[in-house]
Enzyme design. Sequence first.
Site, PDB file in Angstrom:
ATOM      1  N   ASP B  11      39.501  47.272  38.473  1.00 56.03           N
ATOM      2  CA  ASP B  11      38.250  46.558  38.237  1.00 56.03           C
ATOM      3  C   ASP B  11      38.190  46.257  36.751  1.00 56.03           C
ATOM      4  O   ASP B  11      38.231  47.166  35.926  1.00 56.03           O
ATOM      5  CB  ASP B  11      37.050  47.424  38.641  1.00 56.03           C
ATOM      6  CG  ASP B  11      36.986  47.617  40.158  1.00 56.03           C
ATOM      7  OD1 ASP B  11      37.781  46.972  40.868  1.00 56.03           O
ATOM      8  OD2 ASP B  11      36.158  48.412  40.619  1.00 56.03           O
ATOM      9  N   ASP B 130      32.122  42.695  51.126  1.00 47.97           N
ATOM     10  CA  ASP B 130      31.478  43.950  50.754  1.00 47.97           C
ATOM     11  C   ASP B 130      30.451  44.240  51.827  1.00 47.97           C
ATOM     12  O   ASP B 130      29.473  43.495  51.978  1.00 47.97           O
ATOM     13  CB  ASP B 130      30.769  43.820  49.392  1.00 47.97           C
ATOM     14  CG  ASP B 130      31.772  43.652  48.247  1.00 47.97           C
ATOM     15  OD1 ASP B 130      32.945  44.008  48.434  1.00 47.97           O
ATOM     16  OD2 ASP B 130      31.370  43.166  47.177  1.00 47.97           O
TER      17      ASP B 130
END
Lengths: 219, 254
Positions: B11, B130
Amino acid sequence: MNRILIIDYGSGNIRSVYNAVKKVSSKKISEIKVSSSANDLKKCTHIILPGVGAFEFCLRGLKRKKLLGCLEEVVLDNKKPFLGICVGMQMLATKGYENGEFSGLNWINGEVRKIKTGKQKLKIPHMGWNNLHFKRKTKFIKQLLRKIEFDKNKEVSAYFVHSYNFNNKNQNEKIITSNYGGEITAMISKDNIIGTQFHPEKSHYFGLAFLQTFIEQKD
Amino acid sequence: MLKVRIIPCLDVDNGRVVKGINFISLRDAGDPVEQATIYSREGADEITFLDITATHQKRKPMLEVIKKTAEQCFVPLTVGGGIQNISGITEFLLAGADKVSMNSAAIKNPNLIKESSNKFGNQCIVVAIDAKKKSKSWNVYINGGRVDTGVDAIAWAKKAESLGAGEILLTSMDKDGTKSGFDLELTAKVSAAVSIPVVASGGVGNLQDFFDGIKIGGASAVLAASVFHFKEITIRDVKNYLKSKNIDVRTDNF
């Protein structure tokens, strides 16, 4: 001195191929060029045709760049070492059946058809690392296997990502295979022409060794 | 046989690796190019970058990260975060990404999946989902987990496939960063619903979790971030473990 030309015809991961070739280049390589000019095709010693995208889209890209005639001249007549990757290999076929029926370059007899996954519920695209089976020990393969210090007990895999398979006619031209549902043509070869379904530029150490073997081929 | 892929995920925020828990509380975890190089040497089958707070102004450092990584890592690179349109995808691909993953943009404009897969091939287009549990189903969240779209995750996965997505990157928001294992129920349902590969993400804490994601979840690939970053588990550990459990993994190149 070798001059490597990576053909840029508006498709594919040109930079990845460039990076990988650059990584394995030695002093013998005087330049690596990414280009779509006929003049560069004439001047180079080795040709790499990358391919990402649909069969017909890639072919159309080559036509739009008006490269076909010159490419046939330098590969088929002048016999410069040629490597087609993924769709860059599939385009060499007689016909392709992705999104319709299309004529290919017909350099290598065969058809490109959707992978048959049989009764198994296999995922398509065939995406990821798969084992390679070396069917024919050509000079190229012998050099490659020496480079990777191959022995029979060792597994060798490469990175694939495709939904169509090159069903080639002449078994002698099928050099490496893999298995997904059925047999996958992983590498074909005929005279100075090589094609791989896998992506050597994404196949880590094995892939780099493959590209190195290719660029070290003598004219 | 096709091998199960082990994918470390980085990330990235403004050119640095960060990692949060349940999508918040970020902490610095190093230089992405350096990390990616280490992972590829350790046997990572693919590397994923998620540009987590990408805004248009912050795109440059990410492109630089991709460019530098692609010069050193010869395994597939997937990049996601902040993609709005075709030109954003083109930018990532030209920098050296092999696949792009899109989330919010795909929900807001599903036609982008179709348009981009036609242009770049479906192998190139990953739809990231998600998902967060709502009693018996899961909803799709966008904007980095901030907005509930009310869309059912399984239905959305099917739709993404029909529009031309080549892969689903499925993250459980409930599990992300908790180290309590993947959401196996969600993973299994999505894997069964689509015929494209599903990458399981969110929640890995130990070696068994990887195995379960594949065996029970039916995932084609497993993705993890913090266990790799903080060296609690190495990629080699995962592969040795899976191999001992008769799961086919790539061990030849390292």
